[in-house]
Design a protein around this motif. Structure first.
Motif, PDB file in Angstrom:
ATOM      1  N   THR A   1      -4.627  16.655   1.690  1.00 46.29           N
ATOM      2  CA  THR A   1      -5.704  15.891   1.048  1.00 46.29           C
ATOM      3  C   THR A   1      -6.496  15.072   2.066  1.00 46.29           C
ATOM      4  N   ASP A   2      -7.740  14.830   1.686  1.00 44.05           N
ATOM      5  CA  ASP A   2      -8.592  13.890   2.418  1.00 44.05           C
ATOM      6  C   ASP A   2      -8.692  12.620   1.599  1.00 44.05           C
ATOM      7  N   TYR A   3      -9.264  11.601   2.234  1.00 40.91           N
ATOM      8  CA  TYR A   3      -9.603  10.411   1.467  1.00 40.91           C
ATOM      9  C   TYR A   3     -10.879  10.733   0.695  1.00 40.91           C
TER      10      TYR A   3
ATOM     11  N   GLU B   1     -10.274  13.371   6.575  1.00 40.04           N
ATOM     12  CA  GLU B   1      -9.170  12.979   7.445  1.00 40.04           C
ATOM     13  C   GLU B   1      -7.922  13.642   6.856  1.00 40.04           C
ATOM     14  N   ASN B   2      -7.748  14.867   7.262  1.00 39.35           N
ATOM     15  CA  ASN B   2      -6.677  15.645   6.641  1.00 39.35           C
ATOM     16  C   ASN B   2      -5.357  14.901   6.707  1.00 39.35           C
ATOM     17  N   TYR B   3      -4.732  14.832   5.566  1.00 36.19           N
ATOM     18  CA  TYR B   3      -3.563  13.995   5.409  1.00 36.19           C
ATOM     19  C   TYR B   3      -2.505  14.842   4.747  1.00 36.19           C
ATOM     20  N   ARG B   4      -1.433  15.058   5.419  1.00 37.27           N
ATOM     21  CA  ARG B   4      -0.426  15.980   4.890  1.00 37.27           C
ATOM     22  C   ARG B   4       0.762  15.202   4.328  1.00 37.27           C
ATOM     23  N   MET B   5       1.130  15.570   3.125  1.00 38.06           N
ATOM     24  CA  MET B   5       2.334  14.993   2.511  1.00 38.06           C
ATOM     25  C   MET B   5       3.225  16.143   2.076  1.00 38.06           C
TER      26      MET B   5
ATOM     27  N   TYR C   1      13.626  14.515   0.824  1.00 36.65           N
ATOM     28  CA  TYR C   1      13.215  14.023   2.140  1.00 36.65           C
ATOM     29  C   TYR C   1      11.809  14.526   2.405  1.00 36.65           C
ATOM     30  N   GLY C   2      10.976  13.694   3.001  1.00 35.18           N
ATOM     31  CA  GLY C   2       9.639  14.180   3.294  1.00 35.18           C
ATOM     32  C   GLY C   2       8.734  13.125   3.869  1.00 35.18           C
ATOM     33  N   ARG C   3       7.455  13.440   3.799  1.00 35.19           N
ATOM     34  CA  ARG C   3       6.426  12.539   4.304  1.00 35.19           C
ATOM     35  C   ARG C   3       5.578  12.124   3.108  1.00 35.19           C
ATOM     36  N   PHE C   4       5.373  10.820   2.974  1.00 33.90           N
ATOM     37  CA  PHE C   4       4.786  10.330   1.739  1.00 33.90           C
ATOM     38  C   PHE C   4       3.424   9.673   1.972  1.00 33.90           C
TER      39      PHE C   4
ATOM     40  N   LEU D   1       5.986   6.383  -1.613  1.00 37.31           N
ATOM     41  CA  LEU D   1       5.068   6.507  -2.743  1.00 37.31           C
ATOM     42  C   LEU D   1       4.310   7.836  -2.681  1.00 37.31           C
ATOM     43  N   ASN D   2       3.680   8.161  -3.784  1.00 33.33           N
ATOM     44  CA  ASN D   2       2.916   9.390  -3.857  1.00 33.33           C
ATOM     45  C   ASN D   2       1.706   9.166  -4.749  1.00 33.33           C
TER      46      ASN D   2
END
Lengths: 244, 419
Positions: free
Chosen positions: B271-273, B287-291, B311-314, B388-389
């Motif tokens: 996602t981007d902002y 601003e590519n944002y990977r979760m 487990y991951g990136r939030f 958070l997500n």
């Protein structure tokens, strides 16, 4: 006449329900018991801690009896048939939340697990962890005001329509958390009479004070307890329970 | 006995035709009539995507509920309808396939005799549910119903649910309880099997939390639910989401036993902002944002309790694990969570979701106003914002717990066993 009818209706509903303590969990006036609500029960309640007993929960005079009364507001849920979880705010009367005094009501969790159900001659056995979240690095150690780790056992005896539910417990430190609310042995009894089955008489020793009270359970929803802490300072507990 | 089956004259032909018609109505016709009656009852109640197929020893019935808030209550109605309105031999198996957005979700199988005895109070619920099979494996039933006529299609109808959302902050010394109360109307439509288009608007009605008082579109998306075989669910969603995220998100769940007991799950979002402003103009900052996250969930089916580790990136770029323990009590969810980032930051608290609004919505129609079905609130006991997500709107994977066989089995009792 109408008042009498209302009173009869009130006392004729609900049978032999164990009391709700002012700590927010199942118990006597203050001491915990090994009793629990039914599975899926949600309880919302408030309990008044009188002046002369309530201790400040923050700042320079933390742990000191300031002369202000307190109010415990809590939500308790029987998360599993054998697990009770309680979350509580402890408010100090006459204190406003504002930047000058930096007062904010104390928050705490309690988790209780019943290890053994009462069966035949065997009593119920329960362990409780009260306000010990700092032991798991979830809050600061100095923030805990009511910490206690305890084990308590309860057994009910019946005689000619009277029922006596006796509880005895022991509280101590836990993972570096000093026991503050219950120190050592505590216990007491809850007595049900055949005359008003939804009401009970309470007596307990909470490891520091001797307390007495009377508990009523009305309309299958409300617990009302009136009592004397330290046999002299009045207290009340009001709790609404709901079966999810 | 002379049945007049002589083919040597026209009268014989007439008689033959008459007897064939009679046999048809006495035999198949009775079944057909029973099927039609059952379908009519379900459609009249507002159930959708109703399908029926009769095999040699089995009646297969498919439906989708968009009428009742709770899936078990809808199933209770269907079981009651089959017991009262379907005329067939006791030994006939009845298999009910429950759909959501056209996707097969769960099934219940029972003998017709036992089902009839249950609804007529000649059999208690425990005995009935012991012989019934609440199943997770639905591919066969879906295959059987493939050619069956679809009655009262759910596609391309528009729902307008309205819900409320509460943002709050506790603990500020100048204002101990800060609240932002939003009303959130939504427009949503299932376009075809599993494909949903929806948009959610948020309107601030009370706000002493922050300076953001405007009303605007917070979700605008296309979402595709997919079920592959019996064990694999997937959702792909693209659009604008809450917390100003704009992009795509994929979620997958794999149930590696023939039940809901063990589940593997994974999520990936690019996602981007970005967001829609109050004039519906799209604001986007590339601003590519990977979760992403992956994890496993164990469900204790006796206590309807999930233990979920992932487990991951939030949301804020924090990497770490999340542990949730959640009890489901029919439509109510109560959970405790701890999120811990690799930096050591923690987020601890509890959350609950309760049903709100009407237990039964209006019958589905071209455009239907309705209430949102739940209210969700988290409480952060000690919060740092880790783990958070964003929210990309509801989908089959988020709703799946209502369709768990153990949830249906427990919930059904309340609606079938009434005093």
């Amino acid at each position: 006449m109408r008042r009498i009818i209302v009173f009869v209706l009130l006392v004729s509903t609900g049978i032999g329900m164990h009391a709700q303590s002012l700590t927010g969990t199942r118990g006597l006036i203050k001491s915990p018991t090994a009793r629990m609500y039914q599975d899926n029960t949600l309880v919302l309640g408030a309990a008044y801690v009188p002046s002369g007993i309530f201790k400040r929960t923050y700042g320079q005079y933390q742990g000191v009896v300031t002369g202000n009364a307190g109010l415990n507001t809590f939500v308790t849920v029987n998360f599993l048939p054998f697990v009770e979880v309680m979350f509580r705010y402890s408010h100090e009367y006459n204190m406003k939340v504002q930047p000058t005094n930096r007062y904010f009501p104390d928050r705490m969790f309690t988790a209780r697990v019943r290890l053994m159900d009462e069966q035949g001659n065997r009593p119920a056995l329960l362990v409780g962890l009260q306000d010990v979240s700092a032991a798991f690095d979830l809050t600061c150690k100095g923030c805990s005001n009511y910490s206690a780790a305890y084990v308590v056992t309860s057994k009910e005896f019946a005689y000619r329509g009277y029922r006596v539910d006796a509880s005895l417990g022991y509280s101590g430190d836990f993972r570096g958390m000093e026991a503050k609310d219950f120190l050592g042995f505590f216990g007491g009894v809850e007595v049900f009479t055949p005359y008003a089955e939804n009401m009970s008489l309470l007596w307990d020793y909470d490891s520091q004070l001797m307390n007495i009270g009377i508990n009523g359970y009305f309309l299958k929803r409300f617990h009302v307890t009136l009592g004397l802490l330290d046999m002299s300072k009045y207290t009340w507990i009001l709790a609404y329970r709901y079966q999810i | 006995m002379d049945f007049g089956l002589s083919l040597s004259n026209l009268g014989g032909m007439r008689n033959l035709f008459f007897y064939l018609v009679l046999v048809y109505f006495l035999g198949f016709g009775r079944d057909m009539y029973a099927q039609h009656e059952l379908v009519d009852v379900l459609v009249a109640e507002g159930l959708q995507n109703v399908q029926i197929a009769v095999l040699d020893h089995e009646l297969v019935l498919g439906y989708e509920n968009n009428r009742y808030r709770y899936e078990a209550e809808a199933l209770g109605f269907v079981i009651d309808a089959v017991g009262h309105h379907y005329d067939g031999p006791d030994e006939l198996l009845v298999s009910v396939l429950i759909r959501h957005k056209g996707i097969p979700m769960s099934s219940v199988t029972s003998s017709l005799g036992a089902l009839r005895a249950l609804v007529k109070r000649n059999l208690d619920y425990a005995s009935w549910s012991d012989q019934a099979r609440f199943g997770w494996e639905v591919s066969r039933l879906d295959q059987v119903l493939k050619e069956a006529v679809l009655e009262n299609k759910s596609y391309r109808k528009v729902d307008l649910p309205v819900g409320v959302q509460l943002d709050y902050q506790l603990g500020n010394f100048d204002n101990a309880v800060r609240i932002k109360f939003n009303v959130q109307p939504e427009v949503t439509s299932v376009l075809t099997k599993g494909l949903t288009a929806s948009a959610m608007y948020t309107m601030s009605t009370w706000n002493d939390l922050n300076n953001s008082n405007g009303s605007r579109l917070v979700i605008a998306r296309l979402s595709q639910d997919i079920r592959l075989g019996n064990h694999f669910f997937m959702n792909l969603t693209g659009g604008a989401f809450t917390r100003n995220r704009l992009g795509i998100v994929a979620n997958a769940q794999y149930y590696f036993t023939n039940s809901e007991q063990w589940r593997l799950q994974a999520s990936w979002a690019e996602t981007d902002y970005g967001f829609f402003d109050s004039k519906l103009s799209l604001i986007q900052v590339p601003e590519n944002y990977r979760m992403y996250h992956a994890g496993i969930t164990y469900r204790n089916r006796q206590f309807h309790t999930d233990v979920d580790v992932r487990y991951g990136r939030f949301l804020f770029g924090d990497e770490g694990y999340k542990l949730n323990v959640t009890r489901q009590i029919d439509e109510v969810f109560i959970g405790f969570f701890i999120n811990k980032a690799t930096t050591g930051a923690k987020n601890v608290g509890f959350e609950f979701q309760v049903p709100v609004g009407f237990k039964k919505h209006l019958k589905p129609m071209a455009v239907r106003p309705m209430t949102r079905e739940f209210f969700y609130l988290p409480y952060y006991y000690s919060g740092t914002g880790v783990g958070l997500n964003f929210y990309a709107g509801e989908n089959a994977l988020l709703n799946i717990k209502e369709y768990y066989p153990s949830t249906l089995k427990r919930g059904l009792e309340k609606y079938l066993v009434r005093d």
